[in-house]
Structures are given as structure tokens and as C-alpha cells.
Write a protein that holds these residues in place. Structure first.
Motif, PDB file in Angstrom:
ATOM      1  N   HIS A   1       2.416   4.161  23.936  1.00 30.66           N
ATOM      2  CA  HIS A   1       3.526   5.089  23.765  1.00 30.66           C
ATOM      3  C   HIS A   1       3.117   6.138  22.743  1.00 30.66           C
ATOM      4  CE1 HIS A   1       7.637   6.524  23.813  1.00 30.66           C
ATOM      5  NE2 HIS A   1       7.638   6.523  22.490  1.00 30.66           N
ATOM      6  N   ILE A   2       3.356   7.402  23.060  1.00 32.36           N
ATOM      7  CA  ILE A   2       3.027   8.455  22.105  1.00 32.36           C
ATOM      8  C   ILE A   2       4.289   9.234  21.739  1.00 32.36           C
ATOM      9  CG2 ILE A   2       2.220   9.999  23.982  1.00 32.36           C
ATOM     10  CD1 ILE A   2       0.280  11.150  21.689  1.00 32.36           C
ATOM     11  N   VAL A   3       4.475   9.430  20.443  1.00 31.33           N
ATOM     12  CA  VAL A   3       5.596  10.217  19.936  1.00 31.33           C
ATOM     13  C   VAL A   3       5.031  11.519  19.387  1.00 31.33           C
ATOM     14  CG1 VAL A   3       7.590  10.254  18.389  1.00 31.33           C
ATOM     15  CG2 VAL A   3       6.629   8.052  19.121  1.00 31.33           C
ATOM     16  N   ALA A   4       5.547  12.656  19.860  1.00 29.86           N
ATOM     17  CA  ALA A   4       5.192  13.931  19.250  1.00 29.86           C
ATOM     18  C   ALA A   4       6.487  14.674  18.961  1.00 29.86           C
ATOM     19  CB  ALA A   4       4.259  14.748  20.149  1.00 29.86           C
ATOM     20  N   GLY A   5       7.002  14.422  17.776  1.00 31.26           N
ATOM     21  CA  GLY A   5       8.203  15.122  17.304  1.00 31.26           C
ATOM     22  C   GLY A   5       7.781  15.937  16.092  1.00 31.26           C
ATOM     23  N   THR A   6       8.515  15.789  14.989  1.00 32.15           N
ATOM     24  CA  THR A   6       8.090  16.472  13.764  1.00 32.15           C
ATOM     25  C   THR A   6       6.687  15.998  13.388  1.00 32.15           C
ATOM     26  OG1 THR A   6      10.379  16.526  13.058  1.00 32.15           O
ATOM     27  CG2 THR A   6       8.741  16.939  11.382  1.00 32.15           C
ATOM     28  N   GLY A   7       6.430  14.696  13.555  1.00 31.37           N
ATOM     29  CA  GLY A   7       5.093  14.135  13.350  1.00 31.37           C
ATOM     30  C   GLY A   7       4.519  13.651  14.667  1.00 31.37           C
ATOM     31  N   THR A   8       3.307  13.118  14.612  1.00 31.03           N
ATOM     32  CA  THR A   8       2.671  12.554  15.807  1.00 31.03           C
ATOM     33  C   THR A   8       2.199  11.149  15.488  1.00 31.03           C
ATOM     34  OG1 THR A   8       1.844  14.659  16.649  1.00 31.03           O
ATOM     35  CG2 THR A   8       0.651  12.705  17.336  1.00 31.03           C
ATOM     36  N   ILE A   9       2.430  10.219  16.425  1.00 30.66           N
ATOM     37  CA  ILE A   9       1.861   8.881  16.281  1.00 30.66           C
ATOM     38  C   ILE A   9       1.790   8.244  17.663  1.00 30.66           C
ATOM     39  CG2 ILE A   9       4.084   7.775  15.794  1.00 30.66           C
ATOM     40  CD1 ILE A   9       2.543   5.936  13.780  1.00 30.66           C
ATOM     41  N   ALA A  10       0.749   7.450  17.900  1.00 32.93           N
ATOM     42  CA  ALA A  10       0.617   6.751  19.179  1.00 32.93           C
ATOM     43  C   ALA A  10       0.351   5.283  18.887  1.00 32.93           C
ATOM     44  CB  ALA A  10      -0.519   7.344  19.995  1.00 32.93           C
ATOM     45  N   TYR A  11       0.873   4.429  19.777  1.00 31.99           N
ATOM     46  CA  TYR A  11       0.756   2.982  19.567  1.00 31.99           C
ATOM     47  C   TYR A  11       0.593   2.312  20.920  1.00 31.99           C
ATOM     48  CZ  TYR A  11       2.363  -1.789  18.487  1.00 31.99           C
ATOM     49  OH  TYR A  11       2.476  -3.150  18.363  1.00 31.99           O
ATOM     50  N   GLY A  12      -0.241   1.285  20.953  1.00 33.20           N
ATOM     51  CA  GLY A  12      -0.429   0.588  22.223  1.00 33.20           C
ATOM     52  C   GLY A  12      -0.601  -0.895  22.038  1.00 33.20           C
ATOM     53  N   ARG A  13      -0.285  -1.621  23.109  1.00 34.55           N
ATOM     54  CA  ARG A  13      -0.503  -3.070  23.102  1.00 34.55           C
ATOM     55  C   ARG A  13      -1.161  -3.498  24.397  1.00 34.55           C
ATOM     56  NH1 ARG A  13       4.431  -6.781  20.758  1.00 34.55           N
ATOM     57  NH2 ARG A  13       4.779  -5.555  18.876  1.00 34.55           N
ATOM     58  N   CYS A  14      -1.985  -4.531  24.287  1.00 35.66           N
ATOM     59  CA  CYS A  14      -2.538  -5.188  25.471  1.00 35.66           C
ATOM     60  C   CYS A  14      -2.535  -6.659  25.121  1.00 35.66           C
ATOM     61  CB  CYS A  14      -3.943  -4.676  25.774  1.00 35.66           C
ATOM     62  SG  CYS A  14      -4.617  -5.372  27.290  1.00 35.66           S
ATOM     63  N   GLY A  15      -1.565  -7.390  25.686  1.00 35.51           N
ATOM     64  CA  GLY A  15      -1.394  -8.789  25.305  1.00 35.51           C
ATOM     65  C   GLY A  15      -1.014  -8.861  23.837  1.00 35.51           C
ATOM     66  N   ARG A  16      -1.803  -9.579  23.058  1.00 34.26           N
ATOM     67  CA  ARG A  16      -1.495  -9.682  21.632  1.00 34.26           C
ATOM     68  C   ARG A  16      -2.226  -8.627  20.795  1.00 34.26           C
ATOM     69  NH1 ARG A  16       0.560 -15.084  20.888  1.00 34.26           N
ATOM     70  NH2 ARG A  16       0.061 -15.034  18.653  1.00 34.26           N
ATOM     71  N   LYS A  17      -3.118  -7.880  21.452  1.00 33.69           N
ATOM     72  CA  LYS A  17      -3.861  -6.849  20.726  1.00 33.69           C
ATOM     73  C   LYS A  17      -2.998  -5.605  20.571  1.00 33.69           C
ATOM     74  CE  LYS A  17      -7.698  -5.946  22.764  1.00 33.69           C
ATOM     75  NZ  LYS A  17      -9.048  -5.640  23.252  1.00 33.69           N
ATOM     76  N   GLU A  18      -3.008  -5.000  19.395  1.00 35.08           N
ATOM     77  CA  GLU A  18      -2.279  -3.753  19.211  1.00 35.08           C
ATOM     78  C   GLU A  18      -3.133  -2.773  18.415  1.00 35.08           C
ATOM     79  OE1 GLU A  18       1.298  -4.351  16.879  1.00 35.08           O
ATOM     80  OE2 GLU A  18       0.215  -5.425  15.308  1.00 35.08           O
ATOM     81  N   ALA A  19      -2.844  -1.482  18.550  1.00 37.13           N
ATOM     82  CA  ALA A  19      -3.590  -0.459  17.804  1.00 37.13           C
ATOM     83  C   ALA A  19      -2.761   0.812  17.733  1.00 37.13           C
ATOM     84  CB  ALA A  19      -4.926  -0.176  18.486  1.00 37.13           C
ATOM     85  N   ARG A  20      -3.069   1.657  16.743  1.00 31.36           N
ATOM     86  CA  ARG A  20      -2.385   2.939  16.655  1.00 31.36           C
ATOM     87  C   ARG A  20      -3.361   4.060  16.290  1.00 31.36           C
ATOM     88  NH1 ARG A  20       1.206   3.346  11.124  1.00 31.36           N
ATOM     89  NH2 ARG A  20       0.229   5.382  11.014  1.00 31.36           N
ATOM     90  N   THR A  21      -2.986   5.266  16.639  1.00 30.77           N
ATOM     91  CA  THR A  21      -3.760   6.441  16.250  1.00 30.77           C
ATOM     92  C   THR A  21      -2.793   7.482  15.692  1.00 30.77           C
ATOM     93  OG1 THR A  21      -3.638   7.154  18.562  1.00 30.77           O
ATOM     94  CG2 THR A  21      -5.745   6.262  17.811  1.00 30.77           C
ATOM     95  N   SER A  22      -3.331   8.392  14.918  1.00 31.95           N
ATOM     96  CA  SER A  22      -2.584   9.489  14.280  1.00 31.95           C
ATOM     97  C   SER A  22      -1.500   8.943  13.353  1.00 31.95           C
ATOM     98  CB  SER A  22      -2.013  10.439  15.342  1.00 31.95           C
ATOM     99  OG  SER A  22      -1.667  11.688  14.751  1.00 31.95           O
TER     100      SER A  22
END
Lengths: 334, 334
Positions: B122-143
Motif C-alpha cells: 500500500h502506498i500513501v502519497a498525501g502531504t507525506g509519502t510512505i509505502a508498506y508491504g506484507r508477504c505472510g509474516r514478512k513486512e517492509a516499508r520505504t520512504s
């Protein structure tokens, strides 16, 4: 004592985001006294700080007749807001008891010290970036838009860009390089969270200079071959050359003299060499050199011109001597 | 009344830099109540503001047994500083009288609402930007590195970049375009000095959102064919796609589902289309779509998973209905 009392004095002031330098010279340009105080940028430091640091220069004028003093002040952000300009005038008049002969942007005294008042361009790349040029009565400036929307190629810009690239390396948008290690070591960080914590816990008043101080890490990384660091410096040099070339074209300077000052151009050899190369490639007849004298003494040059005094060889000799003294005093002792 | 007293409730909260939304649903996912208050970002708004705006959600829980409430809070900057995380926990416990079942970064509830808890990004681009993802129990984010060193492709980034380009146009480093006219008209400016005055007189607390609001001028200029504006949007779309593609690679998502939210991706068609094209070119099997339900209801999805409840068709149906109601309530009336 009679002669002393009727002598004329010239006060030159160079105010900045980190310190303010005042010099007093006599009619032959001989150094009578120097004074140094803290920052005096109305926009960044606020009126109270400016008032205090300008006020500290009052010792330079003790015992002198106000009517016998010509003074020129180079102030940060002067000319960018009428309200700020009027405040500067008020503070100087109230704190020093003199009406300034000249009140200009600090880049103008930088230019006068750089080129000794000759047609040409002076570029400052310290915490911020600004370039200024004159050709006869025509003048123009580029950059100097501050840390939020401008100042490309400044130490702040280098520092922020370095942190930006490190953040990308941390979350995997870019491959980590030596630069990340070096920034983490310098700041004593251990996790990605600690980087955001470090940046956003900086108080606004210290943020700009603290981030700017990271420019030395980028330089060091580049000298160690880090390609990301080299790319950051390369871009900064290109930005600085654009500032200068725009002014040369705007002012139609035929055989342009370009002088420079500020920590980035004085200490970062990679950027300075690249800047010179850019300029020479586009304009082979350009002459690039260090500023001739200190900006505070550039203010004195402006005063001599303004009061139609001759800029004699003797004067220049004395101002250069004074400048060397000033730079020695400014250099931190170890 | 006995049945009502023993029923279980699920509270989902989506806090942000401009507003905080709370939803209360029952065990079938039916909307019981909604509440809205102001910003609740500890780093940007400070503890007092967060405390007040979280406290305003207390009305949602009136008359309910604390033990019967499961709650999930998505808070900005959660997970970026232990001190902030502990403060959030303290504020929620003290202001609402409940121990949160789940406390996560707001991008996590955005992801849960976007993908309904499925593997994906999922990517949010509002006032700020952040992206987050999951695959099973693994998770990660960028920006999500904030307005000073990151958030590329956000509305703030678009606004700042626009002002930066306009400043270059003003001092002649770039040729002026329509964008300059449009920014001057929007801000009611008349001279270059007034642009710096406008930027640097913004108080720190309002600076980020005010500059972010200029992103709509850039969009309008681009739709009118302005090449500088188009270049700014093009670069933003590339940055956003990099955030997503980095996560897809990191999480080894086979047939990735990508959802999005935030004003930039919801309202700026040029950026959205370019983002989708970038993703499809690099990864033809990608599925890109609007967030399925509101982040506050995404928080409810997280709670059902956390408490091992079935995510039934009925539940999803009710949450989608609730989401439509919520979005209607949020849309400003004219």
C-alpha cells in the motif's frame, strides 16, 4: 589629540548566519580595530539576537565622533523584505548611535571584497549559496533563496542531500555505500529509526547549521571514492556554475572576473575544481580567484567609492594587510 | 440491555497530520459510531495536541465496558522512536481508559484497508509519502523520511519543488514559464522578494501543509501544458513507483496487489497514470487499485486477524458499507 579627534574613520561590517565581523580603518585604510560577535540574520536569528550582536560592535566606536564615521553594513537577507530592511536600520541606529552610510546585502560586501569593486561576479557557498555581480551600474544576483526552496550547492544543501541519499540506502531504494557508514559513524547512529530521530529532534534554530556541517562527511566520502558522494558534489558544482554563468550572461560581462568565498568553495577542492572547469569550458576567458580581501574590508571599499575617495595602491596594500590580520584572527586556534 | 452490555466492540483509529478518524463497529462489522478530530502526529503536532485529539474520541466509547473493546490505532511516525511510541501508549491509555489491542504505524492500517489484509503493498502519497508491504509474516516499508530529508513524490515535495523551480525562473537560472505566473497568482505575490517573504514567514507548524497545498497549482499548470510542471510530476511518479517496486522485490511478492491512498494519488491523474504505467512496465502481472476500505476500518481488519476471527463475506460487506458512509461524511460539503 586634536588630530586624532578630527580624523575620519571607516567602519565595515560583514554579518552572517554564524558570526558578525566589524573592522575600523583610518583614511589610509590602516586597521585601527576589529570586533567579532555572533550571528545577525534577522530572518533566522530574530531581532533580539541581531540587536545583541550588532550592539557588541559598539566598542569599536568608543571615543569617536559619530559625524566622523562612515559605515557600511552587509546584512544577510537585506533587500528581501522591506520590514526586515527597516528593522536593520533601526537596530544599527539605536545600538551604535550612527546612521549607516551604506546598508546592503552581505553578498554585496562579499563582492566588493572579492573583486575590489571591479566589474565581476562573486559567489558565496557557505551554509547558504548566493551569487552577485556588477557591470558598471548594472547589478544582479542569483540563488540565495534559503534552506527550504533554494541555496543549491551550499553546505546545507550538501548535508540534506547526503541524508536524503542515506535514507534511500537504508530502506532499499538505493544500494548502500560507504557514505551510509560514514554518516552513521559521524552521528553515532545505530538504526534507521535513530536517523529520523536525529533529524527531527534538531531545534529549528540549530537545524540549518547542524545539517550543513555534514557536508564535510560527503567530501571525505567522495575522496574515498564513494560514487554517491561524488555525484552529490558533481551536482553541487554544476549548480554553483549555473549561478555564475547566469550572471555573466545577464550582465554581459566581457572578460569576467569571478571570485568566491564560503566554506564549500574554500575547503571542498572537488567542488571548486569542477566549478572552475565548468566556467572555463563555457567561457575560456574567465578569471577565477579567491576573494582579494575579507568582506568586512569589502564594505570599506564600498565606502571609499561612495564618498568618491581614490582607491589608491597604498589603500589596497593596507586593506590587504588588514585582511590577512583579520583572517588570522578568525582562524580557530588549536 | 443485557445483550448490549455483553457485546464486543472494535475500535479502529486512523490518525494523521491533518485529522484523526475513529470508527466503532460490532462483531459483524456494522458501523456503530464514528468520530473525527484534528491532527495527532506526536513528532509534528506535539503531545498536547495529540492528547486533545485522541481524547475527543472518548465519546465513541461512552457506556461501553472497557474489557469488551478491542482497539487498533494507526499513528503517524509510530515505530520511528521508542520515546514517541511509549508516549502514544500512555496518551491512549490515559485519555480513553483502554489498553490498545494493537498500536501500529498509520501506514499499516492504510495497508490493511487497502488490501483487506492480503499480501501486497500500500502506498500513501498525501502531504507525506510512505509505502508498506506484507508477504505472510514478512513486512517492509520505504520512504516516510519526512519533509526535511525525504517523502519524495508527496504533496509537500511537489509544492517545495515547484517553489524551487519558480525561484530559479525568477533569478534567470531557468526560463520563466506559466508555472511562475500561476504560483504568483495563487499566492497573490507581486515581486521576487514577496516569494521569499511568503515562504519564510510561514510558521513551522503550518509550513508543511501550506507548501503541500501548492501541489494542486503544479497539477493545473501541467494540465495546461507547462513543461516544468510536467517534469515535476513525472519525477514524482517515478519516485513513487520506486517505493513500490523496492517493496515488491524485497518481499518477493509473486503477483503483487498494490493499493494506494492520499490526495496526490487520488486527485492527480497524471501522477497516478504514470505510476501505474511504471509498475506495469516493470511487472506486467501487477494489480493496482484504490484502497478497498478506509484506513480506520483497515484497523478493524487487523483486529479481526489479531483475535483470530473469521474475515467473512458478511464482515467485508459491512465494512465496505461503513467505509462508504465514512468517506461521505469526510467529503467537505459545498
Amino acid at each position: 589629540m586634536k588630530g586624532w579627534e578630527t580624523m575620519e574613520y571607516f567602519l565595515g561590517v560583514d554579518a552572517g548566519g554564524s558570526k558578525t565581523i566589524g573592522v575600523l580603518v583610518n583614511a589610509r585604510g590602516e586597521l585601527v580595530a576589529t570586533g567579532m560577535s555572533g550571528p545577525a540574520n534577522l530572518v533566522e536569528n530574530g531581532e533580539e539576537v541581531v540587536r545583541r550582536n550588532i550592539g557588541l560592535l559598539a566598542t569599536l566606536l568608543e571615543g569617536l565622533h559619530a559625524e566622523r564615521i562612515y559605515s557600511a553594513f552587509g546584512m544577510p537577507a537585506f533587500g528581501e523584505s522591506l520590514r526586515a530592511d527597516m528593522s536593520y536600520l533601526k537596530i544599527i541606529t539605536e545600538e551604535l548611535g550612527i546612521q549607516p552610510t551604506l546598508l546592503v546585502n552581505d553578498v554585496v560586501v562579499g563582492w566588493a571584497g572579492g573583486t575590489l569593486g571591479q566589474d565581476g561576479v562573486h559567489i558565496v557557498a557557505g551554509t547558504g549559496t548566493i551569487a552577485y555581480g556588477r557591470c558598471g551600474r548594472k547589478e544582479a544576483r542569483t540563488s540565495g533563496w534559503g534552506s527550504i526552496i533554494g541555496d543549491e550547492g551550499s553546505a546545507y544543501d550538501l548535508g540534506r542531500e547526503t541524508l536524503r541519499r542515506v535514507s534511500r540506502q537504508l530502506d532499499g531504494r538505493e544500494t548502500p555505500t560507504l557514505l551510509k557508514e560514514m554518516v552513521f559513524e559521524r552521528l553515532g547512529l545505530s538504526s534507521w529509526q535513530s536517523l529520523t530521530e536525529w533529524v527531527y529532534s534538531l531545534k529549528e534554530i540549530e537545524r540549518r547549521t547542524t545539517i550543513a556541517s555534514l557536508a564535510t562527511v560527503t567530501y571525505e566520502a567522495a575522496r574515498n571514492g564513494d560514487l554517491v558522494a561524488r555525484a552529490i558534489l558533481k551536482n553541487a558544482a554544476w549548480e554553483l556554475s549555473l549561478c555564475v554563468l547566469t550572471l555573466i550572461e545577464k550582465l554581459l560581462l566581457p572578460k569576467p572576473l569571478v571570485t568566491f568565498s564560503g566554506s564549500v568553495l574554500e575547503k571542498n577542492e572537488i567542488i571548486r575544481e569542477r566549478l572552475v572547469n565548468h566556467l572555463k569550458r563555457r567561457m575560456p576567458e574567465v578569471v577565477v580567484r579567491n576573494a582579494a580581501i575579507h568582506p568586512a574590508l569589502g564594505a570599506v571599499i564600498l565606502l571609499y567609492r561612495e564618498t568618491n575617495r581614490e582607491i589608491s595602491e597604498e589603500l589596497l596594500h593596507n586593506l590587504k594587510k588588514a585582511s590577512q590580520k583579520l583572517l588570522q584572527d578568525e582562524t580557530p586556534k588549536r
